[in-house]
Design an enzyme around this catalytic site. Sequence first.
Site, PDB file in Angstrom:
ATOM      1  N   THR A  87      24.692  70.530   2.527  1.00 41.59           N
ATOM      2  CA  THR A  87      24.721  70.518   3.751  1.00 41.59           C
ATOM      3  C   THR A  87      23.992  69.428   4.709  1.00 41.59           C
ATOM      4  O   THR A  87      24.295  69.224   5.664  1.00 41.59           O
ATOM      5  CB  THR A  87      23.936  71.835   4.305  1.00 41.59           C
ATOM      6  OG1 THR A  87      24.760  73.048   3.710  1.00 41.59           O
ATOM      7  CG2 THR A  87      24.213  72.039   5.691  1.00 41.59           C
TER       8      THR A  87
ATOM      9  N   TYR B 214      21.238  73.338  -9.808  1.00 38.73           N
ATOM     10  CA  TYR B 214      22.002  73.605  -8.599  1.00 38.73           C
ATOM     11  C   TYR B 214      23.561  73.467  -9.304  1.00 38.73           C
ATOM     12  O   TYR B 214      23.989  72.598  -9.748  1.00 38.73           O
ATOM     13  CB  TYR B 214      21.772  72.366  -7.760  1.00 38.73           C
ATOM     14  CG  TYR B 214      22.683  72.600  -6.438  1.00 38.73           C
ATOM     15  CD1 TYR B 214      23.526  73.785  -6.185  1.00 38.73           C
ATOM     16  CD2 TYR B 214      22.468  71.457  -5.493  1.00 38.73           C
ATOM     17  CE1 TYR B 214      24.049  73.577  -4.963  1.00 38.73           C
ATOM     18  CE2 TYR B 214      23.302  71.717  -4.223  1.00 38.73           C
ATOM     19  CZ  TYR B 214      23.833  72.511  -3.825  1.00 38.73           C
ATOM     20  OH  TYR B 214      24.898  72.636  -2.925  1.00 38.73           O
TER      21      TYR B 214
ATOM     22  N   LYS C   7      19.867  77.346  -7.960  1.00 41.89           N
ATOM     23  CA  LYS C   7      20.562  77.678  -6.824  1.00 41.89           C
ATOM     24  C   LYS C   7      22.044  77.697  -7.211  1.00 41.89           C
ATOM     25  O   LYS C   7      22.691  76.633  -7.624  1.00 41.89           O
ATOM     26  CB  LYS C   7      20.392  76.549  -5.770  1.00 41.89           C
ATOM     27  CG  LYS C   7      21.195  76.862  -4.805  1.00 41.89           C
ATOM     28  CD  LYS C   7      21.244  75.437  -3.814  1.00 41.89           C
ATOM     29  CE  LYS C   7      22.051  75.986  -2.364  1.00 41.89           C
ATOM     30  NZ  LYS C   7      23.430  75.221  -2.308  1.00 41.89           N
TER      31      LYS C   7
END
Length: 307
Positions: free
Chosen positions: A50, A138, A166
Amino acid sequence: MTPTPHLHGIIPPVVTPLTPDYQIDEAALRRVIQHLLAGGVHGLFLLGSTSEVVFMDAPQRREVLRIAVDEVAGRVPLLAGVIDPTTDRVIGHARDAQAAGVDGLVVTAPFYARTSQAEIIEHFRAIRHAVPLPIMAYDIPVCVHVKLERATLKALRAEGLIEGLKDSSGDDTNFRLLAVECQDDPDFRLFTGSELMVDTAFQVGAHGCVPGLGNVDPAGYVALYDAARAGDWTAARSIQERLIRLFAVALQGTPRTSGGASGVGGFKTAMTLLGLIPHHHMHRPNLPLNAEETGRVAAILREGALL
């Protein structure tokens, strides 16, 4: 330094505001960080998807970290994404992050070149040995085109190379199975990257969430976390359903733009309308939302009582 095993709660992946000439907008980034802290978040994830990390060169990444470390001043833990295709480049970014003063790193599998699970393990091993900071793995196969398999995560954890995960895979079944497997390892931190299934993730054992939409409404996600912690699943579901409606801001650019540009562009457009950042464009070639799409985002914010 706050150890990664104690991470919990809402840790948004911080949007990176840009000036019209595609440089880091320091004043706007500081406002975004203040907004997130005022919303009660439990940490910040800098230089994630993001944040448009893969569009930034090393000096821009260092600038983001400098600003954030200064603005946060130790109030919450800071994680830095050190995301790049090759191990040695990642180590370089990790050293920069360590020098900046972050609390932990976020590492994906290598990408562009095809990578085996054995090579992924070696990637994490080399990074951890080169830079002694906690690592959050991740899992984002939509971007790196390889999955961090559960057996790989187990091997990484057994060797002490990672402190948590994550999960942005969208594979809820795999997340559920991973939560079951991790029940005997309570210090392993499980975070969902989904904005839309957070209440469910908390019910099955997630310790927190990394929501891009948290840039727009951090307090909403903190309220969801608090309801889940209190075991008030009726309230958690109600808050989650409101956030699902708000997530529509991320869908307004398609099909004119790519899904990623629509998502980050939707967040940035909402933040512009809320007065947090002055410009909603992204790094090229991603296209910003146009006037019609911006109008639809504004309507969604009004319906959600944010505007």
